[in-house]
Write an enzyme that holds these catalytic residues in place. Sequence first.
Site, PDB file in Angstrom:
ATOM      1  CB  CYS A 136      -0.956  -0.023   1.181  1.00  0.00           C
ATOM      2  SG  CYS A 136      -0.187  -0.447   2.751  1.00  0.00           S
TER       3      CYS A 136
HETATM    4  N1  LIG Z   1      -4.197  -4.123   5.287  1.00  0.00           N
HETATM    5  C1  LIG Z   1      -3.652  -3.435   4.297  1.00  0.00           C
HETATM    6  O1  LIG Z   1      -3.786  -2.213   4.218  1.00  0.00           O
HETATM    7  C2  LIG Z   1      -2.856  -4.121   3.243  1.00  0.00           C
HETATM    8  C3  LIG Z   1      -2.494  -5.431   3.357  1.00  0.00           C
HETATM    9  N2  LIG Z   1      -1.717  -6.015   2.390  1.00  0.00           N
HETATM   10  C4  LIG Z   1      -1.291  -7.397   2.528  1.00  0.00           C
HETATM   11  O2  LIG Z   1      -2.415  -8.234   2.305  1.00  0.00           O
HETATM   12  C5  LIG Z   1      -2.346  -9.389   3.118  1.00  0.00           C
HETATM   13  C6  LIG Z   1      -3.626  -9.468   3.957  1.00  0.00           C
HETATM   14  O3  LIG Z   1      -3.713  -8.304   4.755  1.00  0.00           O
HETATM   15  P1  LIG Z   1      -4.944  -8.009   5.721  1.00  0.00           P
HETATM   16  O4  LIG Z   1      -6.208  -8.342   5.037  1.00  0.00           O
HETATM   17  O5  LIG Z   1      -4.748  -6.653   6.258  1.00  0.00           O
HETATM   18  O6  LIG Z   1      -4.644  -9.086   6.863  1.00  0.00           O
HETATM   19  P2  LIG Z   1      -5.559  -9.562   8.036  1.00  0.00           P
HETATM   20  O7  LIG Z   1      -4.693  -9.798   9.212  1.00  0.00           O
HETATM   21  O8  LIG Z   1      -6.697  -8.611   8.191  1.00  0.00           O
HETATM   22  O9  LIG Z   1      -6.121 -10.970   7.495  1.00  0.00           O
HETATM   23  C7  LIG Z   1      -5.303 -12.064   7.325  1.00  0.00           C
HETATM   24  C8  LIG Z   1      -6.121 -13.234   6.815  1.00  0.00           C
HETATM   25  O10 LIG Z   1      -5.294 -14.387   6.729  1.00  0.00           O
HETATM   26  C9  LIG Z   1      -5.828 -15.457   7.542  1.00  0.00           C
HETATM   27  N3  LIG Z   1      -4.675 -16.053   8.197  1.00  0.00           N
HETATM   28  C10 LIG Z   1      -3.887 -15.497   9.153  1.00  0.00           C
HETATM   29  N4  LIG Z   1      -2.850 -16.307   9.455  1.00  0.00           N
HETATM   30  C11 LIG Z   1      -2.996 -17.407   8.673  1.00  0.00           C
HETATM   31  C12 LIG Z   1      -2.268 -18.614   8.526  1.00  0.00           C
HETATM   32  N5  LIG Z   1      -1.171 -18.851   9.249  1.00  0.00           N
HETATM   33  N6  LIG Z   1      -2.703 -19.537   7.627  1.00  0.00           N
HETATM   34  C13 LIG Z   1      -3.836 -19.316   6.909  1.00  0.00           C
HETATM   35  N7  LIG Z   1      -4.577 -18.190   7.026  1.00  0.00           N
HETATM   36  C14 LIG Z   1      -4.157 -17.253   7.880  1.00  0.00           C
HETATM   37  C15 LIG Z   1      -6.822 -14.808   8.461  1.00  0.00           C
HETATM   38  O11 LIG Z   1      -7.981 -15.598   8.679  1.00  0.00           O
HETATM   39  P3  LIG Z   1      -8.118 -16.751   9.739  1.00  0.00           P
HETATM   40  O12 LIG Z   1      -7.185 -16.406  10.868  1.00  0.00           O
HETATM   41  O13 LIG Z   1      -9.563 -16.724  10.109  1.00  0.00           O
HETATM   42  O14 LIG Z   1      -7.722 -17.989   8.991  1.00  0.00           O
HETATM   43  C16 LIG Z   1      -7.290 -13.605   7.664  1.00  0.00           C
HETATM   44  O15 LIG Z   1      -8.351 -13.984   6.815  1.00  0.00           O
HETATM   45  C17 LIG Z   1      -1.077  -9.236   3.963  1.00  0.00           C
HETATM   46  O16 LIG Z   1      -0.015  -9.915   3.356  1.00  0.00           O
HETATM   47  C18 LIG Z   1      -0.832  -7.737   3.935  1.00  0.00           C
HETATM   48  O17 LIG Z   1       0.515  -7.441   4.116  1.00  0.00           O
HETATM   49  C19 LIG Z   1      -1.359  -5.351   1.259  1.00  0.00           C
HETATM   50  C20 LIG Z   1      -1.718  -4.053   1.074  1.00  0.00           C
HETATM   51  C21 LIG Z   1      -2.489  -3.321   2.077  1.00  0.00           C
HETATM   52  C1  LIG Z   2       0.226   0.193   9.350  1.00  0.00           C
HETATM   53  C2  LIG Z   2       0.953  -1.039   8.910  1.00  0.00           C
HETATM   54  O1  LIG Z   2       1.421  -1.822   9.717  1.00  0.00           O
HETATM   55  N1  LIG Z   2       1.067  -1.234   7.620  1.00  0.00           N
HETATM   56  C3  LIG Z   2       1.699  -2.384   7.028  1.00  0.00           C
HETATM   57  C4  LIG Z   2       1.630  -2.247   5.552  1.00  0.00           C
HETATM   58  C5  LIG Z   2       0.654  -3.178   4.929  1.00  0.00           C
HETATM   59  C6  LIG Z   2       1.107  -3.641   3.589  1.00  0.00           C
HETATM   60  O2  LIG Z   2       0.764  -3.229   2.527  1.00  0.00           O
HETATM   61  O3  LIG Z   2       2.105  -4.474   3.707  1.00  0.00           O
HETATM   62  P1  LIG Z   2       2.661  -5.731   2.918  1.00  0.00           P
HETATM   63  O4  LIG Z   2       3.846  -5.273   2.201  1.00  0.00           O
HETATM   64  O5  LIG Z   2       3.033  -6.650   4.024  1.00  0.00           O
HETATM   65  O6  LIG Z   2       1.597  -6.220   2.027  1.00  0.00           O
HETATM   66  C7  LIG Z   2       3.158  -2.496   7.422  1.00  0.00           C
HETATM   67  O7  LIG Z   2       3.822  -1.480   7.605  1.00  0.00           O
HETATM   68  O8  LIG Z   2       3.663  -3.620   7.402  1.00  0.00           O
END
Ligand SMILES: NC(=O)C1=CN([C@@H]2O[C@H](COP(=O)(O)OP(=O)(O)OC[C@H]3O[C@@H](n4cnc5c(N)ncnc54)[C@H](OP(=O)(O)O)[C@@H]3O)[C@@H](O)[C@H]2O)C=CC1
Ligand SMILES: CC(=O)N[C@@H](CCC(=O)OP(=O)(O)O)C(=O)O
EC number: 1.2.1.38
Length: 317
Positions: A136
């Site tokens: 992001c």
């Molecule tokens: N949040 C953001 O702004 C952004 C996030 N990302 C990336 O996207 C990905 C998802 O982020 P986000 O949605 O915020 O994460 P969350 O922590 O909100 O969700 C993670 C998901 O993965 C599942 N999960 C967690 N651990 C495990 C595991 N060991 N095995 C299988 N399933 C697992 C969880 O469900 P359950 O535990 O129920 O199985 C949940 O559905 C990350 O890699 C993040 O870095 C990228 C850009 C922006």
């Molecule tokens: C506030 C906060 O913690 N933000 C996350 C960024 C989320 C994201 O986009 O990270 P990935 O590269 O892991 O997909 C971080 O800094 O790790």
Amino acid sequence: MAQQKKSIGIVGARGHTGAELIRLIAAHPMLELAFVSSRELDGQRVGEHSDAYAGELRYENLDAAAVAAKRADVVILALPNGKAAPYVEAIDRATPDTLIVDLSADYRFDKAWYYGLPELTREKWRGEKRISNPGCYATAMELSIAPLKDLLAAPPVCFGVSGYSGAGTTPSDKNDPEKLRDNLMPYALTGHTHEKEVSFQLGLPVEFMPHVAPHFRGLTVTTNLYLARPLKREDVLARFHQAYDGEKLVTVLDEAPWVSRIAHRHHAEIGGFALSADGRRVVVVATLDNLLKGAATQAMQNINRVLGVDEYTAIPA
Ligand SMILES: NC(=O)C1=CN([C@@H]2O[C@H](COP(=O)(O)OP(=O)(O)OC[C@H]3O[C@@H](n4cnc5c(N)ncnc54)[C@H](OP(=O)(O)O)[C@@H]3O)[C@@H](O)[C@H]2O)C=CC1
Ligand SMILES: CC(=O)N[C@@H](CCC(=O)OP(=O)(O)O)C(=O)O
């Protein structure tokens, strides 16, 4: 005759980005949600957790083999960093033609995967069905730096502030509303993954200092750029307009954008363009919703591209 819908599954569907993906897919004319995985919500109806989804589908606890056995046309991995490989390996073995979009950082440094930041890498797609979705903050930094990349005299310095949804749902200081109240929390001040990602993708060193703030969604990146020769403000603006005026999901503004205005919006905004008196230093401000242009919306742009439909299908204006 109407085209047959493609099946799509989300691994990690309980999370913040998973919820946004369910919403986008529910409105997509070419996609049918085939499965959503979550260990915690196993057995619960998706419709109970998403007001955008009306069908009978339930969350399932699926390991990598079970995901591959679903044989979906598209699989989105929305798992925490470091968890994608077993799913990719199982799909590679069972249905190599499945499109995989990985939201984590796991394949952003793998040259066999297409890095999907469409406004900057659209022309580089060679039909790959393995797509790494950018980070992001990295999206905001790359959009801010790219138009001036050839004029830089020093590494860009980026100050980032994210809403705490960026830290996912696993409890930590960075998503604890109590600890964030009246606070700004600095972290990973050198060596953040996105610092490495932007340096790798743009091919130049970048310095990044992230912080988390008490708001839920939306991030700001303020980037300081030292220039090799002086520019006038109109020259800088012209470069950004030339780069992004044809883009639906990047808006160039005169003023510096406010993060409060970007929450729930699908595009990025870039503005400010403050120049030092000698014209050798410019400060650019970018905002985007970390869950949308920073994650789910960008994934949808990438999926649309591979499906061969308009890149903005099912992405609200
Ligand atoms: N949040 C953001 O702004 C952004 C996030 N990302 C990336 O996207 C990905 C998802 O982020 P986000 O949605 O915020 O994460 P969350 O922590 O909100 O969700 C993670 C998901 O993965 C599942 N999960 C967690 N651990 C495990 C595991 N060991 N095995 C299988 N399933 C697992 C969880 O469900 P359950 O535990 O129920 O199985 C949940 O559905 C990350 O890699 C993040 O870095 C990228 C850009 C922006
Ligand atoms: C506030 C906060 O913690 N933000 C996350 C960024 C989320 C994201 O986009 O990270 P990935 O590269 O892991 O997909 C971080 O800094 O790790």
